[in-house]
Structures are given as C-alpha cells and as structure tokens.
Design an enzyme around this catalytic site. Structure first.
Site, PDB file in Angstrom:
ATOM      1  N   HIS A 198      -0.955   0.299  -9.654  1.00 55.63           N
ATOM      2  CA  HIS A 198      -1.659  -0.653  -8.771  1.00 55.63           C
ATOM      3  C   HIS A 198      -2.208  -1.838  -9.580  1.00 55.63           C
ATOM      4  O   HIS A 198      -3.401  -2.143  -9.543  1.00 55.63           O
ATOM      5  CB  HIS A 198      -2.787   0.049  -8.019  1.00 55.63           C
ATOM      6  CG  HIS A 198      -3.123  -0.628  -6.712  1.00 55.63           C
ATOM      7  ND1 HIS A 198      -3.462   0.062  -5.581  1.00 55.63           N
ATOM      8  CD2 HIS A 198      -3.170  -1.942  -6.374  1.00 55.63           C
ATOM      9  CE1 HIS A 198      -3.718  -0.779  -4.598  1.00 55.63           C
ATOM     10  NE2 HIS A 198      -3.538  -2.012  -5.059  1.00 55.63           N
ATOM     11  N   ARG A 206       0.838  -1.185   0.000  1.00 60.97           N
ATOM     12  CA  ARG A 206       0.000   0.000   0.000  1.00 60.97           C
ATOM     13  C   ARG A 206       0.880   1.245   0.000  1.00 60.97           C
ATOM     14  O   ARG A 206       1.980   1.254   0.554  1.00 60.97           O
ATOM     15  CB  ARG A 206      -0.930   0.032   1.229  1.00 60.97           C
ATOM     16  CG  ARG A 206      -2.044  -1.005   1.215  1.00 60.97           C
ATOM     17  CD  ARG A 206      -3.091  -0.669   0.163  1.00 60.97           C
ATOM     18  NE  ARG A 206      -4.259  -1.533   0.230  1.00 60.97           N
ATOM     19  CZ  ARG A 206      -4.444  -2.625  -0.503  1.00 60.97           C
ATOM     20  NH1 ARG A 206      -3.500  -2.992  -1.366  1.00 60.97           N
ATOM     21  NH2 ARG A 206      -5.552  -3.343  -0.378  1.00 60.97           N
TER      22      ARG A 206
END
Length: 311
Positions: A274, A226
């Site tokens: 991502h 993250r």
C-alpha cells in the site's frame, strides 16, 4: 468569526508538524492533537484516517471530517450525524506518487518483469518477445483525480490508453467509456487493467471471475485502489489457467496479508504494501489548510464527497 478548533488524530509526529504549520499559516486556529481535546464541544473540524465511535460521541458540534487519505471508505460514515460533511484528501503528494507508480507498474508488466524475476530465482536465462508500448492497451477504471493523473503519465509513454467510469467523462490522452454498456467494450480492448475505483457497495468485488473473463486472454491487472475490489480466489484461478498473465497488487484485504498467504509466493504476482499513492506530510498539510480556509469562507472544499454515493 469564531476561531476554528481542529482536532488531529493518528500519527502524533504528523500532528505536531501540522500543528506548527497551522500556527504559522492560520494563527487564529486552535489546532489540537489527540488526546488533547480540551473542551470537546468546541471542536468543529476533525482530521482522521479512521473514526473512533467513542470520540465521535464526544464531539457534539462536529461539522467537517477531513480524511487523511485520497479515499473515505476506511471511515465508518454511519458514525457521523447526517449534517457532518466529509472531505477526502486531494494533494500533490498523493496524486504524483500514484501516477508515477501506475506508470511504473504498467511498464513492468508490459516488459514481463514478473516473469524475469521468477526466472532469476529459478536460475533460468530466457528472453521473451518484446512489444512496443503502442502495441499495448492500458485501461484505467476510475476517472477521478488519480485516474486522470495516471492517464497523463501513461499516454506519453505511447500506450493506447482507455478510461472507464460510471458516468460520462472525457480525459485528454484516453478514449473513454461509461456505464454498463461501455464497460464491455472497454474490457474487451484492455491488455493491462488498472483499478482506481472508489470502494463502494457497487464496486466491492468487481475484480472477479466474470470481469477477468471479459478481458483478452493473457491480460494483466494492476490494483492500486482497495483490497475490497478484488475477489482473491478468482484472481488465483485466472492466473493459474492463463486468463490473466500477471497481477501487480498494492492493496489487499486484510492489510497486511497473513503469513503464508498465496499472494506472497505466486510467481505471477508482484505485491507492494500500500505504497502507490502516499500522503506526504510536507505537502498534505497545505491542502488541509486551504480547505479549512474554504470552509470558513463558506466555500466548497476540494474533495468533498457525496455521502449518499460514498465518494
């Protein structure tokens, strides 16, 4: 047994597809797609990427939230009553794509691809020394499902693979360390650091100046966890002074990064949007279906988190 009522939120195309799979695989289920709530009091299971406070307030009998992703940090768990269970997604699509990406990223950094790409842009033809994979150590922080799968892809390439987690864990193909004491040795031996930790209060900002300083000079970073794990300014400083050689970042905070952000143009950073571990609609629905069956049978679903720990 009362027929399960499930509400899917998010991508409507995915919802329609999953509704059809449930109609075939669990015809007794009432699989609804937002905004078709019907009677909200009937809904026991929610499938979501994020939580909308107004929606949660309308679901008085909610029992289980199934995350679309491998993590749950994007869910504001404070919105949920304490009895509501939370289950993260464990499925072959996420696991395999993540392991493939980590192996690819490690090989890219091992073979100096960021430098060669920068040289190409500059019109510069220059060779760099080549090491064998066996002469490079890759350290994986986080030994959950994705960390173990990544190690299984890295070890056959010949890398010396290390693993680290908060508690004692053994993974085939890696020498593993645990806790604060083990972290020091783990970092001192790691040439390419892979972050696959869950994002919690304890791990937010863990990729910082202090941690980078404990890596061998010239080490590299792969962050596929993250964006909140990384202190961005500290990374730029570490790259610019040579403490770190490269960084490959698949996650950021915020996402997407704003136009003009220094990560876009930094010659030592490879940035991807991502895409490392991808929830594949075609496979994830079957994991969801199996977990709903487990819950209805009174069994523990795969991927249920400890809400106190956040993972």
């Amino acid at each position: 047994m009362t027929a399960p009522v499930i509400l899917h939120t998010g991508d409507p195309e995915r919802g329609t597809m999953w509704q059809a799979v449930f109609a075939q695989g669990m015809p007794e289920a009432d699989f609804r797609c937002w905004p078709d709530l019907g009677d909200p009091s009937e809904i026991r299971h929610l499938v979501a990427w994020t939580l909308d406070p107004e929606l949660i307030a309308r679901l008085p009998n909610l029992e289980v939230v199934f995350s679309i992703g491998a993590g749950v940090d994007q869910l504001d768990l404070s919105l949920l009553p304490p009895q509501v269970r939370v289950v993260r997604m464990i499925e072959t699509g996420i696991t395999n794509t993540m392991a493939e990406f980590v192996a690819t990223a490690a090989l890219m950094l091992h073979r100096d691809m960021p430098a060669y790409m920068a040289q190409q842009r500059d019109g510069n033809w220059q060779a760099h020394d080549v090491l064998l994979c066996s002469e490079r150590t890759v350290g994986v922080m986080g030994l959950g499902e994705l960390g173990r799968a990544s190690i299984a892809r890295l070890a056959p390439l010949g890398f010396d693979v290390l693993g680290w987690s908060r508690s004692e864990t053994q993974v085939a193909g890696a020498t593993c360390y645990a806790g604060a004491d083990g972290l020091e040795t783990f970092l001192s031996r790691t040439d390419i650091l892979v972050c696959l930790l869950p994002l919690t209060d304890a791990t937010r900002g863990i990729l910082c100046r202090d941690l980078f300083a404990r890596l061998p000079r010239g080490a590299s970073l792969i962050n596929v966890a993250r964006g909140g794990h990384l202190v961005q300014d500290d990374l730029i400083l570490a790259l610019d002074d040579g403490q770190l050689r490269y960084a490959l970042l698949d996650v950021a905070s915020p996402e997407p990064l704003p136009a003009g952000h220094p990560f876009y143009s930094h010659p030592a950073i490879v940035l991807t949007p991502h895409v490392a571990g991808v929830t594949r609609r075609e496979t994830a629905v079957h994991s969801l279906l199996a977990n709903v069956r487990r819950v209805l049978a009174g069994e523990a679903p795969d991927g249920e988190i400890d809400r106190g720990r956040g993972y």
